[in-house]
Design a protein around this motif. Structure first.
Motif, PDB file in Angstrom:
ATOM      1  N   LYS A 264       0.921  -1.311  -0.135  1.00  0.00           N
ATOM      2  CA  LYS A 264      -0.042   0.036   0.115  1.00  0.00           C
ATOM      3  C   LYS A 264       0.949   1.228   0.069  1.00  0.00           C
ATOM      4  O   LYS A 264       0.535   2.398  -0.554  1.00  0.00           O
ATOM      5  CB  LYS A 264      -0.870  -0.127   1.101  1.00  0.00           C
ATOM      6  N   ARG A 265       1.989   1.383   0.474  1.00  0.00           N
ATOM      7  CA  ARG A 265       2.922   2.210   0.632  1.00  0.00           C
ATOM      8  C   ARG A 265       3.773   2.341  -0.617  1.00  0.00           C
ATOM      9  O   ARG A 265       4.808   3.296  -0.583  1.00  0.00           O
ATOM     10  CB  ARG A 265       3.922   2.128   1.734  1.00  0.00           C
ATOM     11  N   GLY A 266       3.823   1.441  -1.541  1.00  0.00           N
ATOM     12  CA  GLY A 266       4.231   1.685  -2.706  1.00  0.00           C
ATOM     13  C   GLY A 266       5.336   0.820  -2.973  1.00  0.00           C
ATOM     14  O   GLY A 266       6.278   0.836  -3.936  1.00  0.00           O
ATOM     15  N   TYR A 267       5.570  -0.063  -2.053  1.00  0.00           N
ATOM     16  CA  TYR A 267       6.848  -1.071  -2.248  1.00  0.00           C
ATOM     17  C   TYR A 267       6.533  -2.129  -2.751  1.00  0.00           C
ATOM     18  O   TYR A 267       5.121  -2.785  -2.991  1.00  0.00           O
ATOM     19  CB  TYR A 267       7.294  -1.488  -0.820  1.00  0.00           C
ATOM     20  N   SER A 268       7.420  -2.972  -3.360  1.00  0.00           N
ATOM     21  CA  SER A 268       7.140  -4.317  -4.119  1.00  0.00           C
ATOM     22  C   SER A 268       8.119  -5.207  -4.063  1.00  0.00           C
ATOM     23  O   SER A 268       9.368  -4.755  -3.628  1.00  0.00           O
ATOM     24  CB  SER A 268       6.751  -3.931  -5.712  1.00  0.00           C
ATOM     25  N   GLY A 269       8.047  -6.342  -4.704  1.00  0.00           N
ATOM     26  CA  GLY A 269       9.117  -7.413  -4.519  1.00  0.00           C
ATOM     27  C   GLY A 269       9.653  -7.641  -3.130  1.00  0.00           C
ATOM     28  O   GLY A 269       8.704  -7.869  -2.187  1.00  0.00           O
ATOM     29  N   SER A 270      10.946  -7.699  -3.078  1.00  0.00           N
ATOM     30  CA  SER A 270      11.491  -8.034  -1.831  1.00  0.00           C
ATOM     31  C   SER A 270      11.695  -6.781  -0.893  1.00  0.00           C
ATOM     32  O   SER A 270      11.739  -7.124   0.508  1.00  0.00           O
ATOM     33  CB  SER A 270      13.160  -8.449  -2.263  1.00  0.00           C
ATOM     34  N   ASP A 271      11.163  -5.666  -1.489  1.00  0.00           N
ATOM     35  CA  ASP A 271      10.925  -4.557  -0.482  1.00  0.00           C
ATOM     36  C   ASP A 271       9.569  -4.752   0.293  1.00  0.00           C
ATOM     37  O   ASP A 271       9.264  -3.977   1.386  1.00  0.00           O
ATOM     38  CB  ASP A 271      10.930  -3.003  -1.078  1.00  0.00           C
ATOM     39  N   ALA A 272       8.810  -5.807  -0.251  1.00  0.00           N
ATOM     40  CA  ALA A 272       7.499  -5.845   0.562  1.00  0.00           C
ATOM     41  C   ALA A 272       7.436  -7.286   0.979  1.00  0.00           C
ATOM     42  O   ALA A 272       6.690  -8.084   0.736  1.00  0.00           O
ATOM     43  CB  ALA A 272       6.454  -5.518  -0.535  1.00  0.00           C
ATOM     44  N   ASP A 273       8.259  -7.706   1.932  1.00  0.00           N
ATOM     45  CA  ASP A 273       8.658  -8.745   2.590  1.00  0.00           C
ATOM     46  C   ASP A 273       7.949  -9.221   3.752  1.00  0.00           C
ATOM     47  O   ASP A 273       8.192 -10.132   4.335  1.00  0.00           O
ATOM     48  CB  ASP A 273      10.224  -9.388   2.618  1.00  0.00           C
ATOM     49  N   GLY A 274       7.342  -8.092   4.438  1.00  0.00           N
ATOM     50  CA  GLY A 274       6.526  -8.547   5.424  1.00  0.00           C
ATOM     51  C   GLY A 274       7.462  -8.251   6.825  1.00  0.00           C
ATOM     52  O   GLY A 274       6.747  -8.292   7.880  1.00  0.00           O
ATOM     53  N   LEU A 275       8.585  -7.801   6.790  1.00  0.00           N
ATOM     54  CA  LEU A 275       9.425  -7.629   7.885  1.00  0.00           C
ATOM     55  C   LEU A 275       9.373  -6.055   7.851  1.00  0.00           C
ATOM     56  O   LEU A 275      10.017  -5.360   7.093  1.00  0.00           O
ATOM     57  CB  LEU A 275      10.870  -8.094   7.708  1.00  0.00           C
ATOM     58  N   PRO A 276       8.887  -5.445   9.142  1.00  0.00           N
ATOM     59  CA  PRO A 276       8.889  -4.041   9.169  1.00  0.00           C
ATOM     60  C   PRO A 276      10.293  -3.271   9.190  1.00  0.00           C
ATOM     61  O   PRO A 276      11.310  -3.701   9.509  1.00  0.00           O
ATOM     62  CB  PRO A 276       8.339  -3.688  10.500  1.00  0.00           C
ATOM     63  N   GLY A 277      10.291  -2.277   8.229  1.00  0.00           N
ATOM     64  CA  GLY A 277      11.493  -1.296   8.088  1.00  0.00           C
ATOM     65  C   GLY A 277      11.046   0.022   8.981  1.00  0.00           C
ATOM     66  O   GLY A 277       9.861   0.239   9.090  1.00  0.00           O
ATOM     67  N   ARG A 278      12.098   0.933   8.740  1.00  0.00           N
ATOM     68  CA  ARG A 278      11.847   2.114   9.752  1.00  0.00           C
ATOM     69  C   ARG A 278      10.902   2.899   8.994  1.00  0.00           C
ATOM     70  O   ARG A 278       9.816   3.473   9.558  1.00  0.00           O
ATOM     71  CB  ARG A 278      13.190   2.917   9.894  1.00  0.00           C
ATOM     72  N   THR A 279      10.904   3.033   7.599  1.00  0.00           N
ATOM     73  CA  THR A 279      10.020   3.887   7.054  1.00  0.00           C
ATOM     74  C   THR A 279       8.495   3.644   7.069  1.00  0.00           C
ATOM     75  O   THR A 279       7.751   4.332   7.396  1.00  0.00           O
ATOM     76  CB  THR A 279      10.342   4.051   5.460  1.00  0.00           C
ATOM     77  N   THR A 280       8.214   2.297   6.701  1.00  0.00           N
ATOM     78  CA  THR A 280       6.902   1.840   6.979  1.00  0.00           C
ATOM     79  C   THR A 280       6.283   1.840   8.376  1.00  0.00           C
ATOM     80  O   THR A 280       5.127   2.021   8.479  1.00  0.00           O
ATOM     81  CB  THR A 280       6.640   0.481   6.114  1.00  0.00           C
ATOM     82  N   TRP A 281       7.435   1.412   9.084  1.00  0.00           N
ATOM     83  CA  TRP A 281       6.804   1.346  10.465  1.00  0.00           C
ATOM     84  C   TRP A 281       6.476   2.818  11.044  1.00  0.00           C
ATOM     85  O   TRP A 281       5.533   3.111  11.763  1.00  0.00           O
ATOM     86  CB  TRP A 281       7.987   0.890  11.348  1.00  0.00           C
ATOM     87  N   GLU A 282       7.252   3.887  10.687  1.00  0.00           N
ATOM     88  CA  GLU A 282       6.892   5.057  11.325  1.00  0.00           C
ATOM     89  C   GLU A 282       5.739   5.709  10.643  1.00  0.00           C
ATOM     90  O   GLU A 282       4.788   6.546  11.196  1.00  0.00           O
ATOM     91  CB  GLU A 282       8.150   6.257  11.068  1.00  0.00           C
ATOM     92  N   ALA A 283       5.293   5.421   9.407  1.00  0.00           N
ATOM     93  CA  ALA A 283       4.243   5.845   8.628  1.00  0.00           C
ATOM     94  C   ALA A 283       2.956   5.038   9.181  1.00  0.00           C
ATOM     95  O   ALA A 283       1.938   5.644   9.174  1.00  0.00           O
ATOM     96  CB  ALA A 283       4.506   5.493   7.234  1.00  0.00           C
ATOM     97  N   LEU A 284       3.019   3.715   9.839  1.00  0.00           N
ATOM     98  CA  LEU A 284       1.953   3.111  10.284  1.00  0.00           C
ATOM     99  C   LEU A 284       1.647   3.753  11.938  1.00  0.00           C
ATOM    100  O   LEU A 284       0.314   3.624  12.073  1.00  0.00           O
ATOM    101  CB  LEU A 284       2.379   1.579  10.682  1.00  0.00           C
ATOM    102  N   ARG A 285       2.333   4.394  12.493  1.00  0.00           N
ATOM    103  CA  ARG A 285       2.038   4.998  13.629  1.00  0.00           C
ATOM    104  C   ARG A 285       1.515   4.301  14.469  1.00  0.00           C
ATOM    105  O   ARG A 285       0.197   4.402  14.984  1.00  0.00           O
ATOM    106  CB  ARG A 285       1.138   6.386  13.402  1.00  0.00           C
ATOM    107  N   VAL A 286       2.092   3.239  15.053  1.00  0.00           N
ATOM    108  CA  VAL A 286       1.705   2.538  16.157  1.00  0.00           C
ATOM    109  C   VAL A 286       1.540   3.040  17.542  1.00  0.00           C
ATOM    110  O   VAL A 286       2.588   3.724  17.920  1.00  0.00           O
ATOM    111  CB  VAL A 286       2.534   0.904  16.135  1.00  0.00           C
ATOM    112  N   PRO A 287       0.253   3.116  18.124  1.00  0.00           N
ATOM    113  CA  PRO A 287       0.280   3.995  19.288  1.00  0.00           C
ATOM    114  C   PRO A 287       0.868   3.318  20.531  1.00  0.00           C
ATOM    115  O   PRO A 287       0.866   1.945  20.444  1.00  0.00           O
ATOM    116  CB  PRO A 287      -1.099   3.933  19.386  1.00  0.00           C
ATOM    117  N   LYS A 288       1.514   4.015  21.420  1.00  0.00           N
ATOM    118  CA  LYS A 288       2.243   3.333  22.512  1.00  0.00           C
ATOM    119  C   LYS A 288       1.052   2.725  23.571  1.00  0.00           C
ATOM    120  O   LYS A 288       1.652   1.952  24.371  1.00  0.00           O
ATOM    121  CB  LYS A 288       2.960   4.691  23.211  1.00  0.00           C
ATOM    122  N   ASP A 289       0.003   3.330  23.697  1.00  0.00           N
ATOM    123  CA  ASP A 289      -1.094   2.502  24.564  1.00  0.00           C
ATOM    124  C   ASP A 289      -2.397   2.259  24.043  1.00  0.00           C
ATOM    125  O   ASP A 289      -2.407   2.649  22.685  1.00  0.00           O
ATOM    126  CB  ASP A 289      -1.176   3.236  25.913  1.00  0.00           C
TER     127      ASP A 289
END
Ligand SMILES: [Zn+2]
Length: 289
Positions: A264-289
């Motif tokens: 959804k964030r525009g990655y494909s192939g091995s860049d969309a392997d399901g293991l979180p990276g910094r850029t997509t993680w920060e975009a996801l904005r997982v709340p602290k609580d």
């Protein structure tokens, strides 16, 4: 300002239904409804006129079986399908409050059988022209009358897509448990800026969010509330491969869901392997609580 009239939509009624928004400083949003009726030409005509007769028009009427679309009034002005909540006029919350009545039943979520076509894509393009993100801030709409989330703090402050079931002061549970992933996947193209970062566009601040824990954190056997919080955010973004959960144990369904987020964030192939990276993680904005 976004697109007022969806290209190709049939005009219904007088073309004037509501008025200016009360809170244009708040983010724009979408509210999905179902008419609790059948579909097809006869229903489109009968239900379309009924909504006029009871002064409960949405801006948009949509037939999921034929991709037919009609419009009662401009998306830049209010519709009339929501009840107020105290002094809050729900129809007029946000820079836009785009209401869509789908000719369907809440008990049979239309995303299971609908056939999106060019009119649905035009609708989503118009929605995105208001900067509305591809997200359901209260998660997937309810499966039943019980369990509808209607937090006023979310409704008043977050842009995105809602079900009628999520609007404070209302008691309907439509549109039922529609699948956000199918809605957004049927509308190819780029989600609004401010919500995309694969191409380097700005993301909101990350205060109150879980910092990126490192890719090595996500491995078999990892058990953490961060994994649960991440999974909930993925579901809210329409990126769910979960058959149950999400839960605290990192597993294959988390990985498949995260792949959907990376795509959804525009990655494909091995860049969309399901293991979180910094850029997509920060975009996801997982709340602290
Ligand atoms: Zn409704």
């Amino acid at each position: 300002m976004g697109t007022a009239w969806i290209p190709g939509a049939e005009r219904l009624g007088s073309g004037t239904i509501g008025g200016p928004m009360d809170h244009p400083e708040r983010p724009a949003r979408v509210v999905w409804h179902t008419t609790e009726s059948g579909a097809g030409p006869s229903a489109f005509h009968t239900v379309g006129n009924y909504l006029i007769s009871v002064h409960s028009e949405p801006q948009v009427l949509y037939d999921p079986t034929t991709d037919r679309i009609g419009q009662y009034g401009p998306l830049t002005q209010s519709a009339r399908a929501l009840k107020n909540c105290g002094t809050t006029r729900n129809n007029r919350v946000g820079a836009a409050c785009i209401q869509i009545e789908v000719l369907a039943h809440a008990s049979q979520p239309f995303t299971a059988y609908w056939r999106p076509g060019p009119n649905f894509r035009a609708l989503m393009a118009a929605i995105r022209s208001f900067g509305i993100p591809d997200a359901f801030p209260m998660g997937i709409p309810a499966r039943s009358v019980a369990g509808c989330r209607r937090e006023e703090s979310v409704w008043l402050t977050r842009g995105g897509h809602y079900g009628h079931c999520n609007v404070p002061g209302n008691d309907h549970w439509d549109p039922g448990a529609i699948d956000p992933g199918k809605l957004f996947a049927a509308a190819p193209g780029t989600p609004p800026a401010g919500h995309t970062s694969a191409t380097g566009a700005a993301t909101p601040g990350t205060a109150g969010c879980v910092p990126f824990p490192g890719t090595a954190f996500f491995q078999a056997g990892r058990h953490s509330p961060i994994v649960t919080a991440m999974g909930r955010r993925l579901v809210a973004e329409g990126c769910s491969a979960y058959t149950h959960g999400p839960g605290p144990q990192w597993g294959e369904e988390d990985r498949r869901s995260y792949t959907l987020w990376q795509r959804k964030r525009g990655y494909s192939g091995s860049d969309a392997d399901g293991l979180p990276g910094r850029t997509t993680w920060e975009a996801l904005r997982v709340p602290k609580d």
